[in-house]
Design a protein around this motif. Structure first.
Motif, mmCIF file in Angstrom:
data_model
loop_
_atom_site.group_PDB
_atom_site.id
_atom_site.type_symbol
_atom_site.label_atom_id
_atom_site.label_comp_id
_atom_site.label_asym_id
_atom_site.label_seq_id
_atom_site.Cartn_x
_atom_site.Cartn_y
_atom_site.Cartn_z
ATOM 1 N N UNK A 32 45.569 42.289 40.007
ATOM 2 C CA UNK A 32 46.079 40.959 40.342
ATOM 3 C C UNK A 32 45.556 39.935 39.333
ATOM 4 N N UNK A 33 46.435 39.250 38.610
ATOM 5 C CA UNK A 33 45.981 38.278 37.602
ATOM 6 C C UNK A 33 45.152 37.142 38.197
ATOM 7 N N UNK A 34 45.351 36.859 39.484
ATOM 8 C CA UNK A 34 44.635 35.733 40.090
ATOM 9 C C UNK A 34 43.239 36.117 40.580
ATOM 10 N N UNK A 35 42.869 37.385 40.520
ATOM 11 C CA UNK A 35 41.534 37.817 40.964
ATOM 12 C C UNK A 35 40.461 37.239 40.048
ATOM 13 N N UNK A 36 39.319 36.937 40.663
ATOM 14 C CA UNK A 36 38.200 36.443 39.846
ATOM 15 C C UNK A 36 37.538 37.612 39.128
ATOM 16 N N UNK A 37 36.785 37.296 38.103
ATOM 17 C CA UNK A 37 36.100 38.323 37.328
ATOM 18 C C UNK A 37 35.136 39.125 38.208
ATOM 19 N N UNK A 38 34.454 38.432 39.100
ATOM 20 C CA UNK A 38 33.466 39.097 39.953
ATOM 21 C C UNK A 38 34.131 40.129 40.857
ATOM 22 N N UNK A 51 35.597 45.726 42.300
ATOM 23 C CA UNK A 51 36.647 46.704 42.604
ATOM 24 C C UNK A 51 36.603 47.866 41.618
ATOM 25 N N UNK A 52 36.408 47.544 40.349
ATOM 26 C CA UNK A 52 36.329 48.589 39.325
ATOM 27 C C UNK A 52 35.148 49.507 39.594
#
Length: 1164
Positions: A22-28, A33-34
């Motif tokens: 999702x492009x709107x997800x924050x980096x954190x 998730x990764x």
């Protein structure tokens, strides 16, 4: 319970994948998730059911892709620990996904197809053919199920080939089955056919040629047919190109000549005409490129086969082939034109084809095409040629196009010389016609403002884009190529002297004030000059033309600075005069007095010529004076020629200026405060006089020589004695003049070096504080940045007095060291016996080295490495010690900088940054230092494999692909002398071995192969401290850690480490301790290696085998590329040998004990 766990985990994984994508997800959140997904793949015991659940076609594409990635990860990293039933379950599930778990062929995403094929290929790599003998049969069954499955089977076959180069022998045994699968794919719809052609392209490169040429070349026939199918023609052309480019036995390649037949040639030509007929479409243009390559490869195959096999005759359609090939040579695309040149060269060079009437008949057409192709048009930024549109597809910028065109033109010139050798008269006739046409044509400078970057030249002169100039430039290149070859080809009586002289007369009478055109005219004069050897009476006219160009001005008596175009004309004329005097001195000698008087007249006017132009004319005179072949006469002439130089150089004022730094700064004008730097230059004349003297000294020394014939040298008084070995000792006529100027030259070098001290730099005023800085052009060259394409020909060469001052200091410094470099070879014993020469050099050239920047120090080292083998330890000892200290400090700074802020940041943020420039300079300085040490210490011998009998294992060694240092590199007498001095020896060893750990691959490679072992071998016979041995060996291992990712360096360093360990391990136990510190070293293997090494009576393995053993031992310290350093290793277990025949009894026992054997694991 497990089902609930699978469902729960799958829900979590779907959420995690959605967050990641999702492009709107924050980096954190994305990182969390990764991390969750990666930990799941590594640790979860129920990866397979989860992966299969996520891969179901009811899921969205990104979730399905992740599910399939999980399955791929399991196969790659967990396969060895899975049970037989788990493997069977996973294999069957994946095959079921291919059969029923994918969408329609037009709906399914390509990345889903890709990862699905990868999973199957990973299983194939681990189990086929021994444990999965029916794999091809299963794929065959799948391919019959539908188009979707058929396309996936094509992907699997292609990926199998790409991933399994080691299995080619196995694959080749299954050729017939694979071929059937591919042909079935090709007969399906368009999408599957494209996949089938891509797969075929992967196999056609290496399968047995019999499969390509089977059934009277049916495959080639099908491919030719497909050339006319728009959707498939590109893939078909790729396959055809690979097939026709096959190497191997000539007997196997003979059937490829069927492509010269009527049918194949018809399909190829009609496809080319259709593709080219619809205008420029990228897909069609790419197809044309492939088709052009097919014709090139076909021509190369013909050249290879014809003449070597008596059954191969010149094809009946050879004329049609040549015409179609010529069509590509005349195509508007510069890329297509260039692509044909190598094949034309092969045809014109071929022993049989070059005599073929059809090829000889096409020569005029080829030359006519060349006349068009040599014209530099088609820049992507322009619209003045049909080529421009094609260039926009092929080139990113005008600079790219220019570099490509220049390379292509050089290649075309080579082909034209071959053509001229076959038909010199036609070639000369066409060149003559073109020259006459250009001489009579009016000058077209092009529209005003046609090129805002290049200008149109002052007074309406041509720019480099002007129509007239590009035509003149092309014609000049054509004429030059033809004339040079014609004189080599024709017998003396066959040369068309009258026609040539007529052309020369026309060129000499042609008056032109445009500098760009005039430069071309001068090249034509030089090209036609060989005709003057038949008619020497034309020589004065030639020189008259050249001398008028030496003083060329666009505006007579103009006070304005000369433009770059005008300077180029004058330099061109000077170079032409030098070239004629160098190549035809005997022809020019009768006119010496006339030339001398003319040059003296020009030199008498101090402002008429630049210093370089004056020196060029003096060099021309010196070249002719070498033909006097009389020492006394030449010496008197040189004395008279150098009189003005001696007068200036030895004057009281010049002696004071050259020896006093303050006086020097004032004399050259570096302390002026009041002048306008853009206009005034009151000290320009002073700098000109100094430059004139230095240019003249260098030019005279460079051009003066004694006769090459010993008898002529003796008769002329050039031989003064003989060495003990019987070699003659010569004397140079310029020696007396040069030696009287040497003291002041050394004073100038000392003064120049002293300028770099902080207190002297402080005495220079703005803007001259930067006068000693590097020129912008030098920075550009060092950084490897592209050179600007368009020189501003109508602008002055130097815009400001600062630029002139920078060039003055740069050229002066370079020339001084060129003089010192040439002095030894030129004056020999007369120079080396100068009183206190070493002391004088140390007191001048090596003064203030600490403050001299790297780019200047390179000049010193470059000259020394070429010419100073005879100056021993008084100079080289302290110099090597100093250089080691300086380089160590520089590399320490670079290493610290890399650790503080990543090297990549510097490169990406600002490629022209000062740090980048400094680092590149240190690299170049390091290479100069290593070259200097090598030139002084190591003899450049090469191994002679023909005369040395091969020892045991030598054959294996020669077959190795590794690059190993030459075993015959020996120290020179000078090197041995230097190594006797402990301080110099230490400096040399530390510098050489330290350089292995510096971040310069090229320097490491050279030092490893040429320097380290000869230096170490010299001291091994003595007593080496254990600490020194440990340090030397550790340095090599550190070098492997730094440069091991580069194959060439790695091979050389492994060889050096192997040599050191074998030579020193018996005497130094400490070196074993170093080996034990290598990560992941196997102690028992090391013990085994040492046992054989320390017990010579044991049967020793061949050198290659011992080195391979040693390489495995030190593998833990060999550096890897960054991309591989953190990659998780994939381990594939070895399958049972496929070709080893076991005893029948044992086979029965195995089958009985295993209940059917491992081959049943993957039964469908």
């Amino acid at each position: 319970m497990e089902m609930e766990q699978v469902n729960a985990l799958c829900e979590e994984l779907v959420k995690a994948v959605t967050v990641m994508m999702d492009p709107s997800s924050t980096q954190r959140y994305r990182l969390e998730a990764l991390k969750f997904c990666e930990e799941f793949k590594e640790k979860c015991p129920i990866c397979v059911p989860c992966g299969l659940r996520l891969a179901e076609k009811t899921q969205i594409a990104i979730v399905r892709h992740f599910g399939l990635q999980i399955l791929e990860h399991v196969v790659k990293f967990r396969w060895n620990n899975m049970s037989r039933l788990e493997k069977v379950y996973l294999k069957n599930s994946v095959m079921e996904l291919i059969a029923n778990g994918t969408l329609n062929i037009l709906e399914e995403e390509n990345h889903i197809k890709d990862v699905l094929s990868r999973i199957v290929v990973e299983m194939i790599k681990r189990e086929w053919p021994q444990h999965w003998p029916d794999m091809l049969m299963e794929l065959d069954t799948l391919s019959r199920q539908g188009e979707t499955q058929r396309e996936l089977v094509m992907f699997i076959l292609l990926r199998e080939l790409q991933a399994s180069w080691g299995y080619r022998e196995t694959l080749s045994q299954k050729d017939q089955k694979i071929k059937k699968l591919i042909f079935r794919g090709a007969q399906a719809n368009c999408r599957v056919s494209i996949a089938a052609l891509n797969t075929l392209a992967g196999y056609i490169d290496w399968v047995s040629v019999n499969h390509i040429t089977a059934e009277n070349c049916k495959l080639l026939e099908i491919l030719c047919l497909l050339l006319n199918e728009q959707e498939l023609q590109l893939g078909a052309a790729e396959c055809l190109l690979i097939a026709v480019s096959r190497k191997g036995k000539l007997e196997d390649r003979k059937p490829l000549m069927i492509l010269f037949g009527d049918v194949a040639m018809h399909y190829i030509l009609s496809a080319a005409q259709t593709a080219d007929g619809g205008g420029l479409v990228e897909k069609h243009y790419l197809f044309l490129k492939r088709l052009c390559q097919v014709l090139c490869a076909l021509g190369n195959q013909l050249c290879a086969l014809l003449g070597l096999d008596s059954n191969i005759q010149t094809p009946e359609n050879f004329g049609k082939y040549l015409e179609s090939f010529l069509a590509f040579t005349t195509h508007p695309s510069q890329f297509l034109r260039s692509s044909t040149q190598m094949t034309w060269g092969a045809l014109f060079r071929h022993e049989i084809l070059s005599r073929d009437p059809l090829l000889l008949a096409i020569i005029p057409k080829y030359l006519r095409a060349s006349m068009t192709n040599l014209v530099k048009m088609g820049f992507p930024s322009k619209t003045d040629s049909p080529s421009c549109e094609y260039s926009r597809f092929d080139f990113d910028s005008d600079e790219d196009f220019n570099a490509f065109f220049n390379s292509s033109r050089a290649q075309q010139g080579e082909v034209m010389r071959l053509v001229c050798r076959l038909d010199p008269k036609t070639s000369f006739q066409m060149a003559a016609e073109w020259l006459k046409y250009q001489l009579s044509a009016s000058i077209d400078t092009g529209p005003v403002n046609s090129c805002p970057t290049a200008g149109t030249g002052e007074g309406g002169f041509c720019s480099i884009f002007s129509s007239s100039f590009v035509q003149w430039e092309a014609m000049t290149f054509f004429l030059e190529s033809v004339i040079n070859q014609m004189f080599r080809t024709l017998e003396k009586e066959e040369v068309p002297v009258n026609d040539g002289i007529e052309l020369l007369q026309m060129v000499l009478n042609f008056e032109m004030k445009d500098p760009l055109i005039l430069s071309c005219v001068l090249t034509n004069v030089s090209a036609l000059f060989p005709f003057v050897t038949y008619k020497p009476e034309f020589l004065p006219q030639v020189f008259s033309k050249l001398f008028s160009s030496v003083t060329f001005e666009t505006v007579e008596e103009s006070k304005a600075p000369r433009t770059r175009a005008v300077r180029n004309v004058r330099r061109h004329a000077c170079s032409s005069i030098i070239k004629m005097c160098r190549d035809y001195p005997e022809l020019v000698l009768p006119n010496f007095d006339m030339l001398y008087s003319h040059v003296k007249q020009l030199l008498s006017n101090e402002l008429l010529l630049t210093q370089m132009e004056k020196c060029a004319l003096m060099e021309a005179l010196v070249l002719i004076s070498n033909q006097f072949k009389n020492y006394e006469r030449q010496k008197l002439f040189l004395e008279e020629l150098m009189a003005p130089v001696v007068s200036i150089w030895l004057s009281e004022e010049m002696c004071r200026v050259l020896s006093d730094v303050d006086a020097f700064i004032s004399y050259v004008g570096a302390d002026l405060k009041s002048c306008d730097p853009a206009v005034e230059d009151p000290c320009g004349l002073n700098r000109a006089r100094m430059s004139f003297c230095v240019y003249s000294i260098l030019g005279v020394m460079k051009r003066t020589c004694w006769p090459s014939d010993l008898e002529e040298a003796k008769a002329g008084g050039f031989v003064v004695g003989y060495t003990p070995s019987g070699n003659p000792i010569f004397r140079n006529p310029c020696t007396e003049q040069i030696l009287k100027l040497l003291d002041n030259l050394l004073a100038l070098v000392r003064t120049h070096n002293t300028l770099y001290t902080p207190e002297m730099l402080a005495k220079m005023t703005e803007p001259f504080t930067k006068a000693l800085d590097m020129l912008e052009s030098e920075k550009t060259a060092i950084l490897g940045l592209p050179q600007p394409l368009l020189e501003l020909n109508d602008h002055p060469v130097y815009k400001t007095i600062l630029e002139r001052m920078q060039r003055f200091f740069s050229t002066l410094y370079e020339n001084c060291f060129h003089i010192l470099g040439k002095a030894g070879p030129s004056m020999q014993q007369d120079f080396y016996t100068v009183e206190d020469l070493a002391t004088q050099l140390l007191g001048s050239a090596f003064v203030n080295l600490n403050n001299i920047p790297d780019f200047r120090l390179r000049s010193v080292l470059h000259i020394l490495s070429k010419h100073y083998e005879a100056l021993v330890s008084p100079i080289l000892g302290p110099l090597f010690t100093y250089l080691h200290m300086r380089l160590s400090q520089k590399w320490q700074v670079i290493t610290q900088r890399s650790q503080l802020c990543g090297e990549d940041e510097i490169v990406e943020d600002n490629p022209e940054s000062q740090e980048m420039l400094e680092e590149q300079l240190v690299r170049m300085l390091t290479r100069e230092v290593m070259d200097l040490i090598t030139a002084c210490c190591v003899s450049k011998k090469t191994a002679d494999h023909n005369t040395t009998p091969a020892a045991d294992g030598d054959d294996e060694e020669m077959m190795a692909t590794e690059v190993t240092p030459s075993s015959v590199a020996e120290l020179t007498d000078l090197g041995k002398c230097l190594m006797k001095h402990e301080d110099v020896c230490t400096a040399l060893l530390i510098t050489a071995f330290n350089s292995l750990t510096w971040k310069d691959t090229l320097s490491c490679q050279r030092t490893t192969t040429q320097l380290c072992w000869p230096l170490l071998k010299q001291v091994m016979t003595g007593t080496l401290l254990a600490d020194a041995v440990t340090w030397l060996f550790t340095s090599v291992l550190k070098g492997l850690q730094m440069h091991g990712q580069h194959d060439g360096c790695m091979a050389s360093l492994v060889h050096l480490a192997f040599q050191i360990y074998e030579a020193l391990r018996p005497r130094y136990l400490e070196i074993r301790a170093v080996m034990e510190q290598i990560p992941e070293i196997q102690k028992d293997s090391l013990d085994q290696f040492d046992c054989k090494l320390l017990n010579p009576p044991l049967q020793r393995a061949p050198d290659k085998r011992r080195k391979d053993h040693f390489k495995r031992l030190i593998a833990g310290c060999i550096g890897k590329p960054l991309g591989e350093q953190f990659r998780k290793e994939v381990h594939i277990k070895n399958l049972p040998s496929l070709f080893k025949k076991a005893k029948p009894m044992l086979e029965t026992e195995v089958l009985d004990s295993e209940g059917g054997g491992l081959a049943t694991i993957f039964e469908p």
